[in-house]
Scaffold this motif. Structure first.
Motif, PDB file in Angstrom:
ATOM      1  N   ALA A  64       0.808  -1.222   0.000  1.00 30.27           N
ATOM      2  CA  ALA A  64       0.000   0.000   0.000  1.00 30.27           C
ATOM      3  C   ALA A  64       0.838   1.268   0.000  1.00 30.27           C
ATOM      4  O   ALA A  64       0.294   2.367  -0.136  1.00 30.27           O
ATOM      5  CB  ALA A  64      -0.920   0.006   1.224  1.00 30.27           C
ATOM      6  N   LEU A  65       2.147   1.119   0.140  1.00 31.31           N
ATOM      7  CA  LEU A  65       2.996   2.310   0.249  1.00 31.31           C
ATOM      8  C   LEU A  65       3.246   2.922  -1.126  1.00 31.31           C
ATOM      9  O   LEU A  65       3.832   2.295  -2.002  1.00 31.31           O
ATOM     10  CB  LEU A  65       4.329   1.976   0.914  1.00 31.31           C
ATOM     11  CG  LEU A  65       5.126   3.229   1.278  1.00 31.31           C
ATOM     12  CD1 LEU A  65       4.567   3.834   2.566  1.00 31.31           C
ATOM     13  CD2 LEU A  65       6.585   2.905   1.458  1.00 31.31           C
ATOM     14  N   THR A  66       2.791   4.129  -1.270  1.00 30.02           N
ATOM     15  CA  THR A  66       3.069   4.945  -2.451  1.00 30.02           C
ATOM     16  C   THR A  66       3.411   6.333  -1.935  1.00 30.02           C
ATOM     17  O   THR A  66       3.137   6.663  -0.774  1.00 30.02           O
ATOM     18  CB  THR A  66       1.843   5.045  -3.384  1.00 30.02           C
ATOM     19  OG1 THR A  66       0.777   5.701  -2.660  1.00 30.02           O
ATOM     20  CG2 THR A  66       1.383   3.664  -3.855  1.00 30.02           C
ATOM     21  N   SER A  67       3.990   7.143  -2.796  1.00 31.65           N
ATOM     22  CA  SER A  67       4.283   8.508  -2.347  1.00 31.65           C
ATOM     23  C   SER A  67       2.985   9.226  -1.983  1.00 31.65           C
ATOM     24  O   SER A  67       2.935   9.972  -1.007  1.00 31.65           O
ATOM     25  CB  SER A  67       5.071   9.280  -3.403  1.00 31.65           C
ATOM     26  OG  SER A  67       4.389   9.278  -4.630  1.00 31.65           O
ATOM     27  N   ARG A  68       1.933   8.954  -2.704  1.00 28.65           N
ATOM     28  CA  ARG A  68       0.634   9.588  -2.411  1.00 28.65           C
ATOM     29  C   ARG A  68       0.077   9.105  -1.076  1.00 28.65           C
ATOM     30  O   ARG A  68      -0.435   9.894  -0.290  1.00 28.65           O
ATOM     31  CB  ARG A  68      -0.366   9.316  -3.529  1.00 28.65           C
ATOM     32  CG  ARG A  68      -1.717   9.994  -3.284  1.00 28.65           C
ATOM     33  CD  ARG A  68      -2.611   9.882  -4.491  1.00 28.65           C
ATOM     34  NE  ARG A  68      -2.058  10.609  -5.614  1.00 28.65           N
ATOM     35  CZ  ARG A  68      -2.435  11.845  -5.966  1.00 28.65           C
ATOM     36  NH1 ARG A  68      -3.371  12.455  -5.294  1.00 28.65           N
ATOM     37  NH2 ARG A  68      -1.888  12.448  -6.991  1.00 28.65           N
ATOM     38  N   SER A  69       0.175   7.797  -0.784  1.00 27.67           N
ATOM     39  CA  SER A  69      -0.365   7.300   0.491  1.00 27.67           C
ATOM     40  C   SER A  69       0.409   7.894   1.666  1.00 27.67           C
ATOM     41  O   SER A  69      -0.169   8.189   2.709  1.00 27.67           O
ATOM     42  CB  SER A  69      -0.354   5.772   0.550  1.00 27.67           C
ATOM     43  OG  SER A  69       0.961   5.250   0.621  1.00 27.67           O
ATOM     44  N   VAL A  70       1.703   8.100   1.479  1.00 32.44           N
ATOM     45  CA  VAL A  70       2.531   8.683   2.550  1.00 32.44           C
ATOM     46  C   VAL A  70       2.144  10.135   2.778  1.00 32.44           C
ATOM     47  O   VAL A  70       1.909  10.558   3.919  1.00 32.44           O
ATOM     48  CB  VAL A  70       4.036   8.565   2.222  1.00 32.44           C
ATOM     49  CG1 VAL A  70       4.876   9.360   3.226  1.00 32.44           C
ATOM     50  CG2 VAL A  70       4.468   7.110   2.201  1.00 32.44           C
ATOM     51  N   THR A  71       2.074  10.911   1.711  1.00 30.92           N
ATOM     52  CA  THR A  71       1.763  12.336   1.894  1.00 30.92           C
ATOM     53  C   THR A  71       0.326  12.543   2.367  1.00 30.92           C
ATOM     54  O   THR A  71       0.067  13.448   3.159  1.00 30.92           O
ATOM     55  CB  THR A  71       2.039  13.135   0.600  1.00 30.92           C
ATOM     56  OG1 THR A  71       1.315  12.550  -0.484  1.00 30.92           O
ATOM     57  CG2 THR A  71       3.532  13.167   0.287  1.00 30.92           C
ATOM     58  N   THR A  72      -0.585  11.699   1.925  1.00 32.56           N
ATOM     59  CA  THR A  72      -1.966  11.790   2.417  1.00 32.56           C
ATOM     60  C   THR A  72      -1.995  11.490   3.913  1.00 32.56           C
ATOM     61  O   THR A  72      -2.623  12.225   4.693  1.00 32.56           O
ATOM     62  CB  THR A  72      -2.883  10.811   1.651  1.00 32.56           C
ATOM     63  OG1 THR A  72      -2.880  11.176   0.273  1.00 32.56           O
ATOM     64  CG2 THR A  72      -4.299  10.847   2.198  1.00 32.56           C
TER      65      THR A  72
END
Length: 195
Positions: free
Chosen positions: A30-38
């Motif tokens: 589930a780790l993506t740059s978007r999931s982290v910044t969200t």
């Protein structure tokens, strides 16, 4: 969410903590740059502003957590003769499981480029398991000199057993698996006694 153009304090740690929460909750996939910044509540591009990409981010996260544990392990030298030997060693061993422990370790294994960056950094002298093992060895040797552990204790082998077991538990655990901490505590007590 941080407004555009406004500095985000402690960006690295904020993003690292967010990544740990994502991986612990949803798994490494589930780790993506978007999931982290969200998860961090910040602008979508912030991760790429501070890191060349997700692989660099993951590598830096792993190296940061190794460095934190190595700092704690090095501080053992200040605890010689204080507290209990088992408690002091167990605190360092448990630190390997803090900050996402198995989840972060699993994350590094899913990203070959990140794993390579971590390996290269460790080969270049970044603190890792070897640093932690050396610090635990030195601590146990000093405690042996004070008579707080058995004279027959092989400090280097005991330190290797602690760090090797932590590594094994980190690499074979997954989010939602049984907590490896109690096993670690039992191992430490078996190796150094309850002193």
């Amino acid at each position: 969410m941080s407004p555009r153009g406004v500095a985000t304090p402690d960006v690295r740690e904020r993003l690292f903590a967010a990544a740990e929460r994502v991986v612990q909750r949803d798994g490494p996939g589930a780790l993506t740059s978007r999931s982290v910044t969200t998860e961090a509540g910040c602008a979508k591009g912030l991760l790429h502003t501070h890191f060349a990409g997700l692989d660099e981010f993951v590598a830096e996260l792993c190296l940061d957590r190794f460095a934190r544990t190595a700092t704690k392990a090095r501080a053992l030298s200040e605890l010689v003769g204080k507290g209990t030997v088992a408690g002091n060693v167990d605190d360092v061993a448990q630190a390997l499981f803090d900050s996402g422990g198995p989840a972060v370790s699993g994350l590094a294994m899913t990203r070959p480029a990140a794993a390579l960056r971590v390996r290269e950094a460790l080969e270049g002298g970044a603190p890792g398991f070897a640093t932690i093992q050396e610090a635990v060895t030195g601590y146990l040797e000093a405690e042996r000199e004070l008579g707080r552990v058995a004279r027959t204790l092989d400090a280097g082998t005991a330190a290797l057993a602690v760090v090797g077991t932590a590594h094994h538990l980190l690499m074979t655990s997954w989010p939602g698996a049984p907590d490896p901490r109690p096993e670690m505590t039992r191992l430490v007590a078996t190796l150094v006694g309850r002193t």
